[in-house]
Design a protein around this motif. Structure first.
Motif, short mmCIF file in Angstrom:
data_model
loop_
_atom_site.label_atom_id
_atom_site.label_comp_id
_atom_site.label_asym_id
_atom_site.label_seq_id
_atom_site.Cartn_x
_atom_site.Cartn_y
_atom_site.Cartn_z
N TYR A 18 -32.58 0.08 47.12
CA TYR A 18 -33.79 -0.52 47.67
C TYR A 18 -33.74 -0.59 49.19
O TYR A 18 -34.73 -0.38 49.87
CB TYR A 18 -33.99 -1.93 47.12
CG TYR A 18 -34.45 -1.97 45.69
CD1 TYR A 18 -35.76 -1.63 45.35
CD2 TYR A 18 -33.59 -2.34 44.67
CE1 TYR A 18 -36.20 -1.66 44.04
CE2 TYR A 18 -34.01 -2.38 43.35
CZ TYR A 18 -35.31 -2.04 43.04
OH TYR A 18 -35.74 -2.07 41.74
N ASP A 19 -32.56 -0.92 49.73
CA ASP A 19 -32.44 -1.13 51.16
C ASP A 19 -31.66 -0.04 51.88
O ASP A 19 -31.43 -0.13 53.09
CB ASP A 19 -31.77 -2.49 51.44
CG ASP A 19 -30.44 -2.64 50.71
OD1 ASP A 19 -29.90 -1.63 50.26
OD2 ASP A 19 -29.97 -3.79 50.60
N GLY A 20 -31.24 0.98 51.15
CA GLY A 20 -30.48 2.06 51.78
C GLY A 20 -29.00 1.80 51.85
O GLY A 20 -28.23 2.68 52.26
N ASP A 21 -28.56 0.62 51.44
CA ASP A 21 -27.13 0.28 51.50
C ASP A 21 -26.54 0.12 50.11
O ASP A 21 -25.80 0.97 49.63
CB ASP A 21 -26.93 -0.99 52.32
CG ASP A 21 -27.33 -0.80 53.78
OD1 ASP A 21 -27.10 0.30 54.31
OD2 ASP A 21 -27.88 -1.76 54.38
N ASP A 22 -26.85 -0.98 49.46
CA ASP A 22 -26.29 -1.27 48.15
C ASP A 22 -27.03 -0.47 47.07
O ASP A 22 -28.25 -0.60 46.91
CB ASP A 22 -26.40 -2.76 47.84
CG ASP A 22 -25.63 -3.60 48.85
OD1 ASP A 22 -24.59 -3.11 49.33
OD2 ASP A 22 -26.08 -4.72 49.16
N ALA A 23 -26.30 0.36 46.35
CA ALA A 23 -26.91 1.21 45.33
C ALA A 23 -27.22 0.41 44.08
O ALA A 23 -26.36 -0.31 43.56
CB ALA A 23 -25.99 2.37 45.00
N GLU A 24 -28.45 0.53 43.60
CA GLU A 24 -28.85 -0.10 42.34
C GLU A 24 -28.53 0.82 41.16
O GLU A 24 -28.24 0.35 40.07
CB GLU A 24 -30.35 -0.40 42.36
CG GLU A 24 -30.80 -1.36 43.44
CD GLU A 24 -30.40 -2.78 43.15
OE1 GLU A 24 -30.25 -3.12 41.96
OE2 GLU A 24 -30.23 -3.56 44.11
N LEU A 25 -28.61 2.12 41.41
CA LEU A 25 -28.28 3.13 40.39
C LEU A 25 -27.37 4.17 41.03
O LEU A 25 -27.57 4.55 42.19
CB LEU A 25 -29.55 3.82 39.86
CG LEU A 25 -30.59 2.94 39.16
CD1 LEU A 25 -31.85 3.77 38.86
CD2 LEU A 25 -30.04 2.35 37.87
N GLU A 26 -26.38 4.66 40.26
CA GLU A 26 -25.45 5.66 40.78
C GLU A 26 -25.23 6.76 39.75
O GLU A 26 -24.82 6.50 38.61
CB GLU A 26 -24.10 5.03 41.13
CG GLU A 26 -24.14 4.09 42.33
CD GLU A 26 -22.74 3.64 42.72
OE1 GLU A 26 -21.92 4.50 43.11
OE2 GLU A 26 -22.47 2.43 42.62
N GLY B 52 -28.05 -3.47 28.84
CA GLY B 52 -27.10 -3.85 29.88
C GLY B 52 -27.38 -5.26 30.35
O GLY B 52 -28.46 -5.82 30.12
N ALA B 53 -26.42 -5.83 31.03
CA ALA B 53 -26.58 -7.19 31.53
C ALA B 53 -27.64 -7.25 32.61
O ALA B 53 -28.03 -6.23 33.19
CB ALA B 53 -25.24 -7.70 32.07
N THR B 54 -28.13 -8.46 32.88
CA THR B 54 -29.10 -8.65 33.97
C THR B 54 -28.48 -8.16 35.28
O THR B 54 -27.36 -8.51 35.62
CB THR B 54 -29.47 -10.14 34.10
OG1 THR B 54 -30.05 -10.57 32.88
CG2 THR B 54 -30.44 -10.35 35.24
N GLY B 55 -29.23 -7.36 36.00
CA GLY B 55 -28.74 -6.81 37.25
C GLY B 55 -28.06 -5.46 37.12
O GLY B 55 -27.56 -4.91 38.10
N SER B 56 -28.06 -4.91 35.91
CA SER B 56 -27.39 -3.62 35.71
C SER B 56 -28.24 -2.44 36.14
O SER B 56 -27.74 -1.32 36.23
CB SER B 56 -27.00 -3.46 34.23
OG SER B 56 -28.15 -3.52 33.40
N GLY B 57 -29.55 -2.63 36.39
CA GLY B 57 -30.41 -1.56 36.89
C GLY B 57 -31.39 -1.00 35.89
O GLY B 57 -31.99 0.05 36.12
#
Length: 652
Positions: free
Chosen positions: A414-422, A438-443
């Motif tokens: 979302y912000d160019g730094d922390d990857a939400e999906l890889e 998947g758990a909450t926050g898994s993408g």
């Protein structure tokens, strides 16, 4: 924490990305106010001069209306001058009638058509002319006011609101991530009106001021050049004060709009969260919070009013000081016989008073101009925002999509730094049902949002039938995708209209068929007015299961090739879940279906299940394969079913 999609629309409270791909209206064209929808990196110029030029361009769209208003106002200025001239003539004529020897009265050009009349009759006739021109001036003032009001409200404000709202509906979710809802609501409502103030409270009055200066100064110079120069000696001082005042108040108005954003946001949250506020008995706290922000807005506005209140009297004093100069120097000219009393000094003083009133309005013009520029900057920030997600010029528009979906090493942030999906890679063949757990926050929801191009991948690509989504026409793509969310917004309209929201021209037979496939017709026909039953705001008079089935019918009516299901049974009980799952089983038949859910009961029948953890696929397989492996999926099953045997968990 995982970003929860969809988000609520700011204006109708619907799920905004659902509304966004169903409502794809071209932006209204015309005028320099339109922004260039490109990915240019050059920052827009929001200096005062640049804003003034763009606002002038907006006004240019209504040049014919402006010209009519100004012609009427010019008539008002001329009639004011005529009335003053007649008044001066009447005074000189009275003076001459009382003491002919002490008066240098000269009959004006319009006196010959009144031969042989007594002095009293001439005064009556002059008074009648003055009254006639006063009535005509009043009527012209009324016409000018109405024309200005109609042009401002009906044309400028309404059109500008539509443009800002339309642009917001086509911007990507990154824009909404970066801007609070209160600020965006304010830009559509208050700021659009603030921009219109430039037209009716700055530009038109400024042009009227220039017209008045031109007409009045020409006549004043005609009466006495020296008196005119002396009486306008304070003009440079007025200009300096106005410029300084503008620089002082501009930051204050910027701050004022920010505070209004906070006020609107707090109010919006209190209305939308009324149930939560009451349920936790937090009314006093919310009232205190709103009161504090309201007081802050009020206090700041008072500070602005105080600055304006100090500036306005100074301007008025300087303009009134000119009257003293006129009476002193002009009185000497009258005594010396160089200027008549009525048609000279009295008319000159009247014109100067009219001029002073206009010049004194400079304070209000400067004040309003600063407000307009601040509002204009906020509006143009929306209109100038480049469209991150849009169709290419030569985008493909396939009429039929089979629904073969493929993620190829997709990464997203979302912000160019922390990857939400890889490095997400998977395939879904036409007619398959693919599940994600998947758990909450898994993408999970983030992954789902890439399929209708609410966002584009940071790396890799998403393909449908072999085509990169970025090569497809956005409207054609989204027309082939149906969405069902965990909580679907329903409009305050009939059930039929809600089902047909994405396909308004659908026949009743198609609406009914969609309701049948969604297992919704039974409860719909049991309602007093059936399909014509009016649903309350957000479907408050329906149960959760009923709302969800209407949402499923709404998605089915589009006859989508791909069906996206974002945890549709998360907020319902077990019995309702079974009904909804049966409806979805029918709805997904023959369609490529992507199902997100953390309920094993909902996801176990999928043809293939992918387990997400911190944005990566860590397990893949059928329910039976995954439950036999040690891993996240088996943990989920044990939590939801208890420490049952592997055989019990595997049974449908």
């Amino acid at each position: 924490m995982e970003r929860i999609l969809p988000r609520s629309c700011l204006f109708c409270n619907t799920k905004i990305y659902c509304f966004n791909f169903l409502c794809f209206t071209p932006m209204i064209k015309g005028g320099s106010i339109m922004s260039t929808e490109s990915s240019t990196v050059q920052a827009p110029d929001y200096s005062t001069g640049a804003l003034a030029r763009r606002l002038w361009g907006l006004v240019g769209e209504y040049r014919s209306d402006c010209l009519k208003i100004l012609l009427v106002q010019l008539g008002v200025v001329i009639l004011t001058l005529v009335a003053l001239a007649l008044t001066g003539t009447a005074i000189d004529f009275l003076h001459h009638s009382i003491d002919p020897a002490s008066s240098n009265f000269r009959e004006p050009f319009y006196f010959p058509w009144l031969p042989g009349h007594s002095p009293m009759l001439r005064i009556v006739e002059l008074s009648a002319l003055i009254l006639f021109f006063a009535l005509l001036r009043t009527w012209l003032n009324y016409k000018a006011f109405m024309m200005l009001a109609v042009t401002t409200e009906k044309d400028i404000v309404a059109t500008l609101r539509s443009r800002v709202y339309d642009k917001m509906q086509r911007l990507s979710f990154r824009f909404f991530d970066a801007n609070a809802s209160g600020s965006l609501i304010n830009r559509v409502t208050g700021d659009s009106r603030g921009v219109a103030m430039f037209f009716n409270a700055v530009l038109i009055p400024a042009i009227i001021l220039i017209l008045s200066l031109g007409v009045y100064l020409a006549y004043m110079i005609h009466l006495s050049l020296s008196l005119t120069l002396v009486s306008l000696a304070t003009t440079p001082l007025l200009w300096w004060l106005t410029t300084r005042f503008s620089k002082v108040v501009q930051p204050e108005y910027t701050r004022n709009r920010e505070l209004m954003d906070k006020l609107v946001l707090t109010l919006s949250e209190s209305v939308q969260g009324a149930q939560v506020i009451k349920g936790f008995s937090r009314q006093k706290d919310r009232k205190a919070k709103f009161g504090a922000i309201n007081d802050e807005v009020s206090s700041h506005q008072n500070e602005i009013f105080e600055k304006v209140s100090r500036f306005t009297p100074i301007v008025e004093f300087i303009t009134q000081f000119n009257i003293i100069i006129v009476l002193s120097y002009g009185g000497w000219l009258v005594i010396e016989g160089k200027l008549p009393l009525g048609a000279g000094l009295i008319v000159f003083a009247g014109l100067l008073q009219q001029l002073s009133n206009q010049v004194a309005n400079i304070a209000n013009l400067a004040n309003t101009a600063q407000q307009s520029f601040i509002c204009a900057k906020r509006v143009f920030e929306v209109l100038d925002k480049p469209l991150e997600i849009q169709s290419k010029p030569n985008a493909l528009s396939p009429h039929d999509l089979r629904g073969e979906l493929e993620f190829q090493t997709v990464s997203f942030s979302y912000d160019g730094d922390d990857a939400e999906l890889e490095n997400i890679s998977f395939k879904a063949s036409p007619g398959q049902k693919i599940g994600f757990i998947g758990a909450t926050g898994s993408g999970k929801s983030t992954l789902l949002s890439l399929i209708p191009r609410f966002y584009d991948p940071s790396q890799g690509c998403v393909r449908i039938d072999g085509h990169d989504l970025r090569d497809l026409d956005l409207g054609a793509l989204r027309a082939r995708i149906g969405l069902v969310f965990q909580e679907n917004f329903l409009f305050s309209n009939t059930i039929a209209a809600n089902i047909a929201f994405g396909h308004p021209e659908a026949s009743f037979e198609k609406i009914q068929r969609a309701a049948q496939l969604a297992s919704a017709e039974e409860f719909i026909t049991s309602l007093p007015d059936g399909y014509n039953t009016i649903i309350g705001e957000d479907g408050v008079n329906l149960s959760g299961g009923q709302r969800q089935r209407i949402s499923i019918a709404r998605a089915i009516l589009l006859e989508p090739t791909i069906l996206l299901l974002d945890d549709p049974t998360a907020s319902v009980d077990a019995e309702t879940e079974k009904d909804i799952l049966d409806s979805l089983e029918t709805a997904s038949a023959g369609r490529t279906t992507i199902l997100i859910s953390n309920r094993i009961s909902a996801i176990r029948k999928c043809d293939r299940i992918h387990v997400l953890d911190r944005g990566r696929i860590v397990q893949s397989g059928t329910h039976e394969e995954l439950v036999s492996q040690n891993g996240i999926y088996r943990t989920f099953t044990h939590i939801q079913y208890g420490e049952s045997s592997r055989q019990e968990v595997s049974e449908p």
